[in-house]
Design an enzyme around this catalytic site. Structure first.
Site, short mmCIF file in Angstrom:
data_model
loop_
_atom_site.label_atom_id
_atom_site.label_comp_id
_atom_site.label_asym_id
_atom_site.label_seq_id
_atom_site.Cartn_x
_atom_site.Cartn_y
_atom_site.Cartn_z
CD GLN A 12 -49.54 -31.24 -38.59
OE1 GLN A 12 -48.70 -30.54 -39.16
NE2 GLN A 12 -49.27 -31.91 -37.50
CG LEU A 13 -51.68 -38.74 -41.90
CD1 LEU A 13 -50.43 -38.76 -42.77
CD2 LEU A 13 -51.64 -39.88 -40.89
CE1 TYR A 126 -51.90 -37.91 -28.91
CE2 TYR A 126 -49.58 -38.38 -28.49
CZ TYR A 126 -50.62 -38.19 -29.38
OH TYR A 126 -50.38 -38.28 -30.73
N1 NAP Z 1 -48.87 -34.13 -34.51
C1 NAP Z 1 -47.87 -34.86 -34.04
O1 NAP Z 1 -46.78 -34.36 -33.70
C2 NAP Z 1 -48.01 -36.36 -33.94
C3 NAP Z 1 -46.93 -37.10 -33.41
C4 NAP Z 1 -47.08 -38.48 -33.32
C5 NAP Z 1 -48.23 -39.10 -33.73
N2 NAP Z 1 -49.27 -38.35 -34.22
C6 NAP Z 1 -50.49 -39.04 -34.63
O2 NAP Z 1 -50.64 -38.85 -36.04
C7 NAP Z 1 -52.01 -38.80 -36.37
C8 NAP Z 1 -52.30 -37.58 -37.22
O3 NAP Z 1 -51.93 -36.43 -36.47
P1 NAP Z 1 -52.18 -34.96 -37.03
O4 NAP Z 1 -51.05 -34.12 -36.54
O5 NAP Z 1 -52.49 -35.03 -38.48
O6 NAP Z 1 -53.48 -34.58 -36.20
P2 NAP Z 1 -54.32 -33.22 -36.25
O7 NAP Z 1 -53.74 -32.29 -37.24
O8 NAP Z 1 -54.52 -32.80 -34.84
O9 NAP Z 1 -55.73 -33.73 -36.86
C9 NAP Z 1 -56.62 -34.51 -36.14
C10 NAP Z 1 -57.97 -34.33 -36.78
O10 NAP Z 1 -58.90 -35.18 -36.08
C11 NAP Z 1 -60.10 -34.43 -35.94
N3 NAP Z 1 -60.91 -34.97 -34.86
C12 NAP Z 1 -60.84 -34.73 -33.53
N4 NAP Z 1 -61.79 -35.38 -32.88
C13 NAP Z 1 -62.51 -36.07 -33.80
C14 NAP Z 1 -63.62 -36.93 -33.75
N5 NAP Z 1 -64.23 -37.22 -32.59
N6 NAP Z 1 -64.10 -37.46 -34.90
C15 NAP Z 1 -63.52 -37.17 -36.09
N7 NAP Z 1 -62.46 -36.35 -36.21
C16 NAP Z 1 -61.95 -35.81 -35.08
C17 NAP Z 1 -59.60 -33.03 -35.65
O11 NAP Z 1 -60.63 -32.09 -35.79
P3 NAP Z 1 -60.58 -30.74 -34.89
O12 NAP Z 1 -59.32 -30.06 -35.25
O13 NAP Z 1 -61.84 -30.06 -35.28
O14 NAP Z 1 -60.57 -31.24 -33.45
C18 NAP Z 1 -58.50 -32.90 -36.69
O15 NAP Z 1 -59.02 -32.49 -37.94
C19 NAP Z 1 -52.78 -38.88 -35.04
O16 NAP Z 1 -53.17 -40.20 -34.81
C20 NAP Z 1 -51.74 -38.48 -34.01
O17 NAP Z 1 -52.01 -39.05 -32.74
C21 NAP Z 1 -49.17 -37.00 -34.34
#
Ligand code: NAP
Length: 281
Positions: A12-13, A126
């Site tokens: 997403q980000l 997590y």
């Molecule tokens: N989503 C929330 O509500 C939330 C809340 C608080 C903080 N955050 C933080 O915000 C950040 C962005 O979150 P987001 O929602 O954009 O996350 P997201 O949509 O889950 O995207 C994470 C990406 O990382 C990829 N990934 C997973 N394992 C990997 C690896 N070993 N090497 C390289 N890429 C890998 C995933 O690929 P696959 O999909 O193929 O696994 C996915 O494309 C993260 O740090 C998260 O912890 C998120």
């Protein structure tokens, strides 16, 4: 021209950052797990040495909070070892690193806003692994930006889309009304990250939209903005037991932004309105 490596670029980000950087005077290197697995130290060192980015923005994470409770090793690899690899590879070429973190580093048991000066106390795999990721980045590379966010939605799977999909075959939905936080758009978060980088404002930052609500309030607002007629019923966390404990009150105050370059995030309802206007499912 500034060269920026984005990891987890399909998330997403990662997608929103690419959108906001489009047309700007930067060279982007977007990668996801198939191009660069952040858990593979050799691959990370090789990739970073070859491409020599000025900045690494780590958007990769294991974000499935409940799955992390079972997939403990994988959670440590992606959320802690991955940032460690990136921070040290960046350090070796004097590059900066942005690490994105979470409200889950706190226990969520209080009833006041949490600032960057409050002490973390994660209650889940997590949360613990994300805090370890922060600590690795902090220790291994002084040129770091650690940005904690919460309740994130953007181009990907998220609560907003889940609610809309559920409403297609339910006339009534029970939603938790005893967990308080702040829904945050990737648009606001990406803007803040870009500004921190522009200002070279290193350190730890909280970044959520403004205001607070429960998941129930969030759901009601989604349906109001979408003109969807569904009966939303408030319920308690106990009625929906989940493998990972959810924080009761995890409202982050963007205190460091307020004290430094200013807080440019919007009220959560405003950002949600913009998101829903653009949403094609
Ligand atoms: N989503 C929330 O509500 C939330 C809340 C608080 C903080 N955050 C933080 O915000 C950040 C962005 O979150 P987001 O929602 O954009 O996350 P997201 O949509 O889950 O995207 C994470 C990406 O990382 C990829 N990934 C997973 N394992 C990997 C690896 N070993 N090497 C390289 N890429 C890998 C995933 O690929 P696959 O999909 O193929 O696994 C996915 O494309 C993260 O740090 C998260 O912890 C998120």
């Amino acid at each position: 021209m500034v060269k920026i490596l984005i990891t987890g670029a399909n998330g997403q980000l990662g997608r929103e950052l690419q959108k906001q950087y489009k047309g700007k005077d930067v060279e982007l290197i977007p990668t996801d797990v198939k191009d660069l697995d952040i858990t593979d130290v050799k691959a990370v060192n090789k990739f970073v040495t070859e491409h020599k980015p000025d900045v690494i923005i780590n958007c990769a994470a294991h974000t499935q909070v409940d799955k992390c409770e079972e997939q403990i090793d994988l959670a440590y690899k992606i959320n802690a070892i991955g940032p460690k690899n990136l921070a040290s590879a960046a350090y070796n070429i004097e590059a900066e690193i942005v690490q994105v973190s979470t409200d889950y580093v706190f226990n969520g048991e209080g009833n006041t806003e949490l600032t960057e000066f409050d002490t973390p106390d994660p209650q889940t795999v997590y949360g613990r692994t994300k805090l370890d990721g922060e600590n690795f980045v902090k220790t291994l590379n002084p040129k770091h930006y650690i940005v904690r966010t919460a309740w994130l939605y953007g181009d990907g799977n998220n609560f907003v889309k889940t609610m809309i999909k559920l409403s297609e075959n339910h006339s009534e939905l029970k939603v938790v009304d005893d967990q308080v936080g702040t829904p945050t758009s990737t648009v606001d978060l990406a803007k803040v990250i870009i500004k921190l980088l522009d200002d070279k404002n290193y350190g730890l930052f909280h970044c959520t939209c403004k205001g607070v609500c429960t998941w129930y309030d969030f759901a009601k607002e989604i349906f109001r903005l979408k003109n969807i007629d569904v009966n939303v019923i408030p319920c308690t966390t106990e009625e929906f037991p989940r493998p990972a404990k959810r924080p009761k009150y995890s409202v982050l105050r963007n205190y460091m932004l307020e004290l430094t370059t200013g807080d440019i995030t919007k009220q959560w309802q405003e950002s949600l309105k913009d998101y829903i206007e653009d949403l094609h499912m």
